[in-house]
Structures are given as C-alpha cells and as structure tokens.
Design a protein around this motif. Sequence first.
Motif, mmCIF file in Angstrom:
data_model
loop_
_atom_site.group_PDB
_atom_site.id
_atom_site.type_symbol
_atom_site.label_atom_id
_atom_site.label_comp_id
_atom_site.label_asym_id
_atom_site.label_seq_id
_atom_site.Cartn_x
_atom_site.Cartn_y
_atom_site.Cartn_z
ATOM 1 N N UNK A 31 0.813 -1.208 0.000
ATOM 2 C CA UNK A 31 0.000 0.000 0.000
ATOM 3 C C UNK A 31 0.845 1.255 0.000
ATOM 4 N N UNK A 32 0.194 2.395 0.275
ATOM 5 C CA UNK A 32 0.832 3.691 0.249
ATOM 6 C C UNK A 32 1.067 4.181 1.686
ATOM 7 N N UNK A 33 2.309 4.622 1.935
ATOM 8 C CA UNK A 33 2.678 5.056 3.277
ATOM 9 C C UNK A 33 3.139 6.520 3.246
ATOM 10 N N UNK A 34 2.543 7.326 4.116
ATOM 11 C CA UNK A 34 2.972 8.722 4.244
ATOM 12 C C UNK A 34 3.827 8.868 5.502
ATOM 13 N N UNK A 35 4.969 9.546 5.372
ATOM 14 C CA UNK A 35 5.863 9.750 6.501
ATOM 15 C C UNK A 35 5.906 11.203 6.932
ATOM 16 N N UNK A 36 6.540 11.440 8.073
ATOM 17 C CA UNK A 36 6.729 12.814 8.528
ATOM 18 C C UNK A 36 8.075 13.331 8.051
ATOM 19 N N UNK A 37 8.385 14.591 8.382
ATOM 20 C CA UNK A 37 9.608 15.190 7.860
ATOM 21 C C UNK A 37 10.856 14.586 8.512
ATOM 22 N N UNK A 38 10.693 13.913 9.676
ATOM 23 C CA UNK A 38 11.821 13.245 10.317
ATOM 24 C C UNK A 38 12.036 11.826 9.799
ATOM 25 N N UNK A 39 11.094 11.335 9.015
ATOM 26 C CA UNK A 39 11.164 9.997 8.419
ATOM 27 C C UNK A 39 11.178 8.883 9.468
ATOM 28 N N UNK A 40 10.611 9.158 10.634
ATOM 29 C CA UNK A 40 10.594 8.131 11.676
ATOM 30 C C UNK A 40 9.196 7.626 12.000
ATOM 31 N N UNK A 41 8.177 8.178 11.332
ATOM 32 C CA UNK A 41 6.809 7.710 11.533
ATOM 33 C C UNK A 41 6.130 7.577 10.170
ATOM 34 N N UNK A 42 5.489 6.429 9.951
ATOM 35 C CA UNK A 42 4.849 6.154 8.674
ATOM 36 C C UNK A 42 3.427 5.668 8.917
ATOM 37 N N UNK A 43 2.527 6.176 8.077
ATOM 38 C CA UNK A 43 1.104 5.872 8.221
ATOM 39 C C UNK A 43 0.567 5.326 6.904
ATOM 40 N N UNK A 44 -0.113 4.167 6.982
ATOM 41 C CA UNK A 44 -0.689 3.556 5.796
ATOM 42 C C UNK A 44 -1.996 4.254 5.448
ATOM 43 N N UNK A 45 -2.068 4.824 4.230
ATOM 44 C CA UNK A 45 -3.276 5.524 3.801
ATOM 45 C C UNK A 45 -3.289 5.648 2.285
ATOM 46 N N UNK A 46 -4.424 6.097 1.754
ATOM 47 C CA UNK A 46 -4.574 6.317 0.319
ATOM 48 C C UNK A 46 -4.575 7.816 0.066
ATOM 49 N N UNK A 47 -3.728 8.267 -0.870
ATOM 50 C CA UNK A 47 -3.580 9.698 -1.136
ATOM 51 C C UNK A 47 -3.765 9.974 -2.623
ATOM 52 N N UNK A 48 -4.250 11.163 -2.916
ATOM 53 C CA UNK A 48 -4.377 11.635 -4.293
ATOM 54 C C UNK A 48 -3.418 12.808 -4.505
ATOM 55 N N UNK A 49 -2.914 12.920 -5.721
ATOM 56 C CA UNK A 49 -2.064 14.064 -6.056
ATOM 57 C C UNK A 49 -0.631 13.940 -5.594
ATOM 58 N N UNK A 50 -0.136 12.712 -5.448
ATOM 59 C CA UNK A 50 1.263 12.517 -5.058
ATOM 60 C C UNK A 50 2.165 12.764 -6.262
ATOM 61 N N UNK A 51 3.240 13.530 -6.052
ATOM 62 C CA UNK A 51 4.245 13.750 -7.109
ATOM 63 C C UNK A 51 5.279 12.632 -7.028
ATOM 64 N N UNK A 52 5.085 11.611 -7.842
ATOM 65 C CA UNK A 52 5.959 10.444 -7.783
ATOM 66 C C UNK A 52 7.290 10.715 -8.479
#
Length: 255
Positions: free
Chosen positions: A163-184
């Motif tokens: 799935x898709x994981x969004x992290x914070x700016x420290x890269x130490x926390x990741x959350x599984x979610x669905x997002x639109x408009x990601x710049x891959x």
Amino acid sequence: MAVQQQALTSNALMKILASSLLKWLLLLMTGLLIVFWLGSAILLNHQSFLGLDKVKISTAWLKQHYQVGELQADKAYVLAGHVIVGVNEKLYVNAQPLLNLPRPLVGAVALEDLLVLATDDALILLNKEGEYLDTLGAAAGIPPQIQNIGVHYSEPVLQTYTGMWRGNFLLDQWELMSLQGVSWSQPETMSSASRKAMEVQLYGDGIPINRVLTDLHTGQLFNGIARFFIDVWLLLLIVIAFHGMFGLAGKFQRR
C-alpha cells in the motif's frame, strides 16, 4: 583497316596509362604506409618524452576491441542540481562515487533539507550538497518492498506492495493511507555531458595512443586473419629493403 588499327592503338594506350596509374597509386600507398610505419616507430621510441600515454583515442571499434564498456544506465535522478545514478552496485553523485549500492534505486525526491533516495528496502539520505548522511532501513521503521517514492504537500510518500505510506519530515513515523495528487519520482534521461562524465569515471577517457601504436606494430591490434596481413606487410618491407640494398650495390659495381 586504318580505323581498326587506330582503335587498337588507342586501347593499348589506355591500357598502358591505366597500368601506369595503378603502378603509381600502389607506389604512393606503399610509400605512405612506410612513412607512417617508420614515423610511428620513432614516436614510440620517444613516447615518454612526448607523453603519448596521456593522449587518448576513443572510438566504438577500439572500445569494443579493448573491451572498454559503455554506460548501460541512461536514466538518472536530478535533485537540487545533482545528477544521481546507481551503476554497478555503486551510487554516483555528479559522476563521483559516493557509496556502495547493493540494491538498485527505485526513486529519489528532494525534501526541504534532504535528498531522499529509495531502494526497495531502505532510504538513503543526502544533504542538499549531495553528501551522504545516513541509511534508514527496517530497523528505523521504513516500510518494506518499496516500489517508488514521492512527495505529497512536502511530506514523503512510499508506494509499496502493501500500500501507500505517508511519513513525517523526520522519516521516523509512517502511516498507511490512500492519497491523491502525489508527485511520484521519475528518472530522467542523462544529458550527454553527464553520460560522458560517468563513462570516464567508470571506464576511463579512452585508450592511450602509445598502446594502440604498440599493438599495431606487434599485430596485437588485430585478430584472426588481419594479423596475417601485418605479417605480409612486414615481409614486404623486408623485400623492399633488400631490393634497395641490392640495387645500390649494383650501381656501385657498375661505377
């Protein structure tokens, strides 16, 4: 009858002219080859003084003959003005080796203060100057089986098989979610200058001319039947030399 005789005379004259022209062409070619052969031998005799090892030749035929490869990868990630590419299990930044890269890159993005490079099982962190900072893997909570990395409102996003994981700016926390408009992340075709710099870094900038001339004189520059022609050429030089010596000896005897 006179017309036929004139035609025969004209044909004979043409044959004589053609034979003479062919003879002079062969003599000219032989002379030029001798000059080149002897001239290159003189150059080799003074190769250190002339710095022939610093003069490089780079052609497709020579690269193939000397088994000098060409850059296989033509895709790179351009971040903050840096050209980043993984080749032969090494990470290169601006054509300079930075670190070992046992897993290929799958993506790279620029965050506010970092350049984040992704392999399938880790994130490699560089600063904006392209210097190595750290590598984060499973022990740091990085999701496994990464397929790509992107940015969503300045935050990193990982696309994985789970799935898709969004992290914070420290890269130490990741959350599984669905997002639109990601710049891959998308690799770019390397510029000719970057590609050339990489090839020089990996394979050198050509074959030294002294090596080419040496291999030419020894016959090592050619393979198979071509080496036989070098032998024939050397035998021809010997015949020409003996012919010249006996010719001079004959002239002195006549005097």
